[in-house]
Design an enzyme around this catalytic site. Structure first.
Site, PDB file in Angstrom:
ATOM      1  N   CYS A 116       0.809  -1.233   0.000  1.00  0.00           N
ATOM      2  CA  CYS A 116       0.000   0.000   0.000  1.00  0.00           C
ATOM      3  C   CYS A 116       0.839   1.279   0.000  1.00  0.00           C
ATOM      4  O   CYS A 116       0.315   2.356  -0.242  1.00  0.00           O
ATOM      5  CB  CYS A 116      -0.957   0.000   1.182  1.00  0.00           C
ATOM      6  SG  CYS A 116      -2.185  -1.303   1.038  1.00  0.00           S
ATOM      7  N   HIS A 256      -3.376   7.330   2.370  1.00  0.00           N
ATOM      8  CA  HIS A 256      -3.762   6.024   1.831  1.00  0.00           C
ATOM      9  C   HIS A 256      -5.124   5.659   2.422  1.00  0.00           C
ATOM     10  O   HIS A 256      -5.383   5.894   3.603  1.00  0.00           O
ATOM     11  CB  HIS A 256      -2.707   4.992   2.227  1.00  0.00           C
ATOM     12  CG  HIS A 256      -3.113   3.602   1.914  1.00  0.00           C
ATOM     13  ND1 HIS A 256      -3.499   3.218   0.645  1.00  0.00           N
ATOM     14  CD2 HIS A 256      -3.230   2.494   2.698  1.00  0.00           C
ATOM     15  CE1 HIS A 256      -3.813   1.930   0.662  1.00  0.00           C
ATOM     16  NE2 HIS A 256      -3.668   1.471   1.895  1.00  0.00           N
ATOM     17  N   ASN A 286     -10.000   0.127  -0.479  1.00  0.00           N
ATOM     18  CA  ASN A 286      -8.535   0.169  -0.522  1.00  0.00           C
ATOM     19  C   ASN A 286      -8.059  -0.397  -1.860  1.00  0.00           C
ATOM     20  O   ASN A 286      -8.103  -1.604  -2.073  1.00  0.00           O
ATOM     21  CB  ASN A 286      -7.981  -0.640   0.653  1.00  0.00           C
ATOM     22  CG  ASN A 286      -6.461  -0.619   0.710  1.00  0.00           C
ATOM     23  OD1 ASN A 286      -5.805  -0.119  -0.201  1.00  0.00           O
ATOM     24  ND2 ASN A 286      -5.907  -1.178   1.768  1.00  0.00           N
TER      25      ASN A 286
HETATM   26  C1  COA Z   1     -10.021  -5.645   8.958  1.00  0.00           C
HETATM   27  C2  COA Z   1     -10.682  -4.670   9.944  1.00  0.00           C
HETATM   28  C3  COA Z   1     -11.683  -3.791   9.235  1.00  0.00           C
HETATM   29  C4  COA Z   1     -11.431  -5.508  10.984  1.00  0.00           C
HETATM   30  O1  COA Z   1     -11.996  -4.622  11.942  1.00  0.00           O
HETATM   31  P1  COA Z   1     -11.795  -4.883  13.505  1.00  0.00           P
HETATM   32  O2  COA Z   1     -12.551  -3.835  14.172  1.00  0.00           O
HETATM   33  O3  COA Z   1     -10.309  -4.958  13.739  1.00  0.00           O
HETATM   34  O4  COA Z   1     -12.469  -6.264  13.673  1.00  0.00           O
HETATM   35  P2  COA Z   1     -11.872  -7.592  14.346  1.00  0.00           P
HETATM   36  O5  COA Z   1     -10.935  -8.261  13.404  1.00  0.00           O
HETATM   37  O6  COA Z   1     -11.398  -7.242  15.721  1.00  0.00           O
HETATM   38  O7  COA Z   1     -13.180  -8.405  14.478  1.00  0.00           O
HETATM   39  C5  COA Z   1     -14.251  -8.047  15.345  1.00  0.00           C
HETATM   40  C6  COA Z   1     -15.390  -8.984  15.125  1.00  0.00           C
HETATM   41  O8  COA Z   1     -16.002  -8.689  13.855  1.00  0.00           O
HETATM   42  C7  COA Z   1     -16.073  -9.853  13.071  1.00  0.00           C
HETATM   43  N1  COA Z   1     -15.948  -9.503  11.653  1.00  0.00           N
HETATM   44  C8  COA Z   1     -14.831  -9.450  10.894  1.00  0.00           C
HETATM   45  N2  COA Z   1     -15.166  -9.078   9.651  1.00  0.00           N
HETATM   46  C9  COA Z   1     -16.485  -8.876   9.630  1.00  0.00           C
HETATM   47  C10 COA Z   1     -17.398  -8.473   8.633  1.00  0.00           C
HETATM   48  N3  COA Z   1     -17.008  -8.196   7.370  1.00  0.00           N
HETATM   49  N4  COA Z   1     -18.693  -8.371   8.969  1.00  0.00           N
HETATM   50  C11 COA Z   1     -19.125  -8.635  10.196  1.00  0.00           C
HETATM   51  N5  COA Z   1     -18.313  -9.028  11.195  1.00  0.00           N
HETATM   52  C12 COA Z   1     -16.996  -9.154  10.907  1.00  0.00           C
HETATM   53  C13 COA Z   1     -14.938 -10.737  13.561  1.00  0.00           C
HETATM   54  O9  COA Z   1     -15.160 -12.085  13.243  1.00  0.00           O
HETATM   55  C14 COA Z   1     -14.981 -10.456  15.042  1.00  0.00           C
HETATM   56  O10 COA Z   1     -16.005 -11.210  15.606  1.00  0.00           O
HETATM   57  P3  COA Z   1     -15.816 -11.899  17.059  1.00  0.00           P
HETATM   58  O11 COA Z   1     -15.603 -10.737  18.000  1.00  0.00           O
HETATM   59  O12 COA Z   1     -17.099 -12.630  17.261  1.00  0.00           O
HETATM   60  O13 COA Z   1     -14.605 -12.774  16.929  1.00  0.00           O
HETATM   61  C15 COA Z   1      -9.628  -3.812  10.669  1.00  0.00           C
HETATM   62  O14 COA Z   1      -8.865  -4.611  11.520  1.00  0.00           O
HETATM   63  C16 COA Z   1      -8.699  -3.097   9.739  1.00  0.00           C
HETATM   64  O15 COA Z   1      -9.099  -2.208   9.005  1.00  0.00           O
HETATM   65  N6  COA Z   1      -7.406  -3.433   9.799  1.00  0.00           N
HETATM   66  C17 COA Z   1      -6.403  -2.747   8.997  1.00  0.00           C
HETATM   67  C18 COA Z   1      -6.490  -3.247   7.616  1.00  0.00           C
HETATM   68  C19 COA Z   1      -5.606  -2.510   6.702  1.00  0.00           C
HETATM   69  O16 COA Z   1      -5.357  -1.353   6.851  1.00  0.00           O
HETATM   70  N7  COA Z   1      -5.154  -3.269   5.713  1.00  0.00           N
HETATM   71  C20 COA Z   1      -4.430  -2.782   4.614  1.00  0.00           C
HETATM   72  C21 COA Z   1      -3.072  -2.452   4.985  1.00  0.00           C
HETATM   73  S1  COA Z   1      -2.701  -1.087   4.108  1.00  0.00           S
END
Ligand code: COA
Length: 332
Positions: A116, A256, A286
């Site tokens: 990214c 980004h 993204n």
């Molecule tokens: C991926 C991302 C959106 C997930 O959000 P989060 O708030 O961290 O969510 P978590 O991974 O802690 O998951 C929380 C809960 O939501 C659930 N969940 C994950 N994806 C889900 C979705 N699409 N819909 C509904 N629930 C979802 C998980 O299973 C988890 O459930 P649980 O508590 O029962 O286990 C977030 O971590 C993120 O944006 N990370 C950075 C990604 C990034 O920048 N990537 C590119 C690099 S440049």
């Protein structure tokens, strides 16, 4: 002789037509619009459809638009750098496919892979070829067809990414406009949290790797989020501090677009209000190397000569960085 800096003299972008909405994702994985919107800020993303179409098919329309907008003949281009994580093929470089397609017969080209942060790294790299005085017209492309490496059964990952890209022209400037400073970082110990397990030389493709779904992006979202929030804010603050810039001096943050919450944390650290932050994550998600040029393209008509911009990114690798630049032209 006054110092040569590399100024952006034009910007163009391209997003595929197909819109993948949160509603449609609800039919594919266990998720819902409310969760995606509140956790990421994304409402929809674009998908490049069609047999045999790769990242170059996103980059070529952007580069053609750029040549037209900057009144550049393809044969005048000296160099084209393509930042991408989803090259059309492992080799040759996507940059070469693009230069051939647009008729940039005198340009050399190569790809740059920094996930990214790819566009930021490529912009700094391209600027050095201009600053050295060796080249006059350098195109920097950031484009990705993320849908080619996303597992649409993995709800935590497939909601984030989309396809798209953009391109900028870099030309010499002797009046103090253009790229003035940059901070680039990487830390390979972060690879464990965001990578593709198979398809590289460590683990070439086999029937087993395909069956194990190892040709898709593997992401530990929470870990990446934690590093991204700190990393992007740290480098943005660093580039501001060492150029004696306060929030008032900065006209735009060009972040980004990975997660709206990461962007807000960075803007907050920089002392910027929301109106100074370029945002299109709700429309495109993204697009990896594509997000920053797509932002510049969409906000170009609001940019004024002399505006101080801070570009900031964080991505797989881990890679991260920030650029301070002075915008070189008024809306045309
Ligand atoms: C991926 C991302 C959106 C997930 O959000 P989060 O708030 O961290 O969510 P978590 O991974 O802690 O998951 C929380 C809960 O939501 C659930 N969940 C994950 N994806 C889900 C979705 N699409 N819909 C509904 N629930 C979802 C998980 O299973 C988890 O459930 P649980 O508590 O029962 O286990 C977030 O971590 C993120 O944006 N990370 C950075 C990604 C990034 O920048 N990537 C590119 C690099 S440049």
């Amino acid at each position: 002789m006054s110092k040569i800096t590399a100024a952006i003299t034009g910007v163009a972008g391209y997003v595929p037509e197909y819109v993948l909405t949160n509603k449609e994702l609800e039919t594919m994985v266990e998720t819902n619009d409310e969760w995606i919107t509140s956790r990421t800020g994304i409402k929809e993303r674009r998908i490049l459809k069609g047999e045999g179409k790769g990242t170059s098919h996103i980059a070529v329309p952007a580069v053609l638009e750029l040549l037209k907008k900057t009144n550049t003949k393809p044969e005048e281009v000296d160099l084209l750098i393509c930042a991408t994580t989803t090259p059309d093929m492992v080799f040759p470089a996507t940059a070469n496919l693009i230069t051939a397609e647009v008729g940039a017969v005198n340009a050399f080209g190569y790809d740059l892979q920094a996930a990214c942060s790819g566009f930021l790294y490529a912009l700094v790299t391209g600027s050095k070829f201009i600053e050295s005085g060796q080249y006059k017209k350098v195109i920097v492309v950031g484009a990705d067809k993320m849908s080619s490496i996303i597992d649409y059964t993995d709800r935590a990952t497939c909601i984030i990414f989309g396809d798209g890209g953009g391109a900028v022209m870099l030309e010499p400037n002797t009046e103090g406009y253009g790229i003035l400073d940059s901070v680039l970082k990487s830390d390979g110990t972060g690879a464990q949290y965001l990578h593709m397990k198979a398809g590289g030389s460590r683990k070439p493709a086999t029937i087993e790797t395909v069956q194990a779904r190892e040709h898709y992006a593997y992401q530990e979202g929470q870990a990446v989020f934690k590093f991204a929030v700190k990393g992007m804010a740290d480098v943005s603050a660093e580039v501001m501090e060492r150029n004696h810039l306060t929030g008032d001096d900065v006209a735009w943050l060009v972040p980004h677009q990975a997660n709206k919450r990461i962007i807000e944390a960075t803007a907050n650290r920089m002392g910027l209000s929301n109106e100074k932050v370029m945002l299109n994550i709700h429309k495109y998600g993204n697009t990896t190397s594509g997000t920053i040029p797509l932002c510049l393209w969409e906000y170009e008509s609001q940019l004024k000569k002399g505006d101080n911009l801070v570009l900031a990114a964080f991505g797989g690798g881990f890679t991260w960085g920030a650029i301070y630049l002075k915008w070189a032209y008024d809306p045309k």
